[in-house]
Write an enzyme that holds these catalytic residues in place. Structure first.
Site, short mmCIF file in Angstrom:
data_model
loop_
_atom_site.label_atom_id
_atom_site.label_comp_id
_atom_site.label_asym_id
_atom_site.label_seq_id
_atom_site.Cartn_x
_atom_site.Cartn_y
_atom_site.Cartn_z
N LYS A 289 -1.65 0.65 11.90
CA LYS A 289 -0.95 -0.37 12.67
C LYS A 289 -1.25 -0.27 14.16
O LYS A 289 -1.31 -1.28 14.87
CB LYS A 289 0.56 -0.27 12.42
CG LYS A 289 0.98 -0.69 11.02
CD LYS A 289 0.68 -2.16 10.75
CE LYS A 289 1.25 -2.63 9.43
NZ LYS A 289 1.04 -4.08 9.20
N TYR B 245 -0.22 5.36 8.06
CA TYR B 245 0.28 3.99 8.23
C TYR B 245 0.36 3.64 9.72
O TYR B 245 -0.08 2.57 10.14
CB TYR B 245 1.65 3.85 7.57
CG TYR B 245 2.26 2.47 7.71
CD1 TYR B 245 1.91 1.45 6.83
CD2 TYR B 245 3.19 2.18 8.71
CE1 TYR B 245 2.47 0.18 6.95
CE2 TYR B 245 3.76 0.93 8.83
CZ TYR B 245 3.39 -0.07 7.95
OH TYR B 245 3.94 -1.33 8.07
#
Length: 234
Positions: free
Chosen positions: A146, A142
């Site tokens: 990002k 994740y």
């Protein structure tokens, strides 16, 4: 700076959580129309007649193309849609990691590519990208997705400035939505995140750093990497 009164906006992932909060706040700030984009547009709240449900899957280029054809009057784009699979890069499920990257990185990139020419043609405006404090603090796939989006926003900001398009990146820790329902740490209310993001748009800023977690992480980015990862010193 980008004044929001009278603007036509599009918010991805707009049917719940942070996306729904963006829709509400844009309306409160005087947007004339908000395309509320979601994979299932029938789940969008249409109690305000200025809200236009729009089918959009940010991982599907044909879906993005159709959305751009329909919402050709957009001048403010909010790339909010995202997922969290958070796989280990060493031993995790690569299919899940790729799905996460397709949504969190390629999704905003492809949507921006489709809508930036329209925003320029319509006289300029703004693109808002939801990053995360985890774009600066790596904990798995994740964070990687990002961090890539953060870099893409920086590149797009430079490239789109001559077209009169402002790019705002939003960094925040956990937000009090379904995605963070399992978390006991500090969680920022969606309305606070959205307010600071849109204040940054209207002030002509480049980044909104929201909440203590994001501010703390940013404050040590200039230090030795072990300031962020104290486990490396053990």
């Amino acid at each position: 700076m980008t004044e929001l009164t009278g603007r036509v906006a599009l918010v991805t992932g707009a049917n719940r959580g942070l996306g729904a909060a963006f829709v509400s706040a844009l309306l409160e700030r005087g947007a004339s129309k908000v395309y509320a984009a979601a994979r299932r547009p029938e789940t969008v709240d249409t109690s305000d007649p200025r809200v236009v449900p729009l089918a959009l899957d940010v991982t599907d280029q044909a879906s993005i193309r159709r959305a751009a054809e329909t919402a050709s009057d957009v001048t403010v784009l909010v790339n909010n849609a995202g997922i969290s699979a958070n796989q280990s890069l060493v031993s995790g499920d690569l299919d899940e990691a790729r799905r996460e990257f397709d949504t969190n990185f390629w999704g905003p990139v492809l949507v921006t590519r489709a809508f930036a020419p329209l925003i320029e043609r319509n006289g300029g405006g703004a693109v808002v990208n939801m990053h995360s404090a985890l774009s600066w603090l790596a904990v798995g796939s994740y964070s990687v997705s990002k961090a890539a989006l953060w870099s893409a926003s920086n590149s797009a900001r430079v490239e789109l400035a001559p077209a009169g398009i402002q790019v705002v990146g939003v960094h925040v820790g956990y937000v009090d939505t379904d995605m963070a329902a399992h978390v006991d740490d500090e969680k920022v209310p969606p309305a606070v995140v959205v307010a600071e993001a849109l204040n940054t748009v209207e002030a002509g800023g480049a980044e909104a750093v929201v909440g203590e977690t994001a501010r703390r992480v940013k404050s040590v980015l200039h230090e030795d990497v072990r300031a962020l990862y104290p486990q490396l010193a053990r």
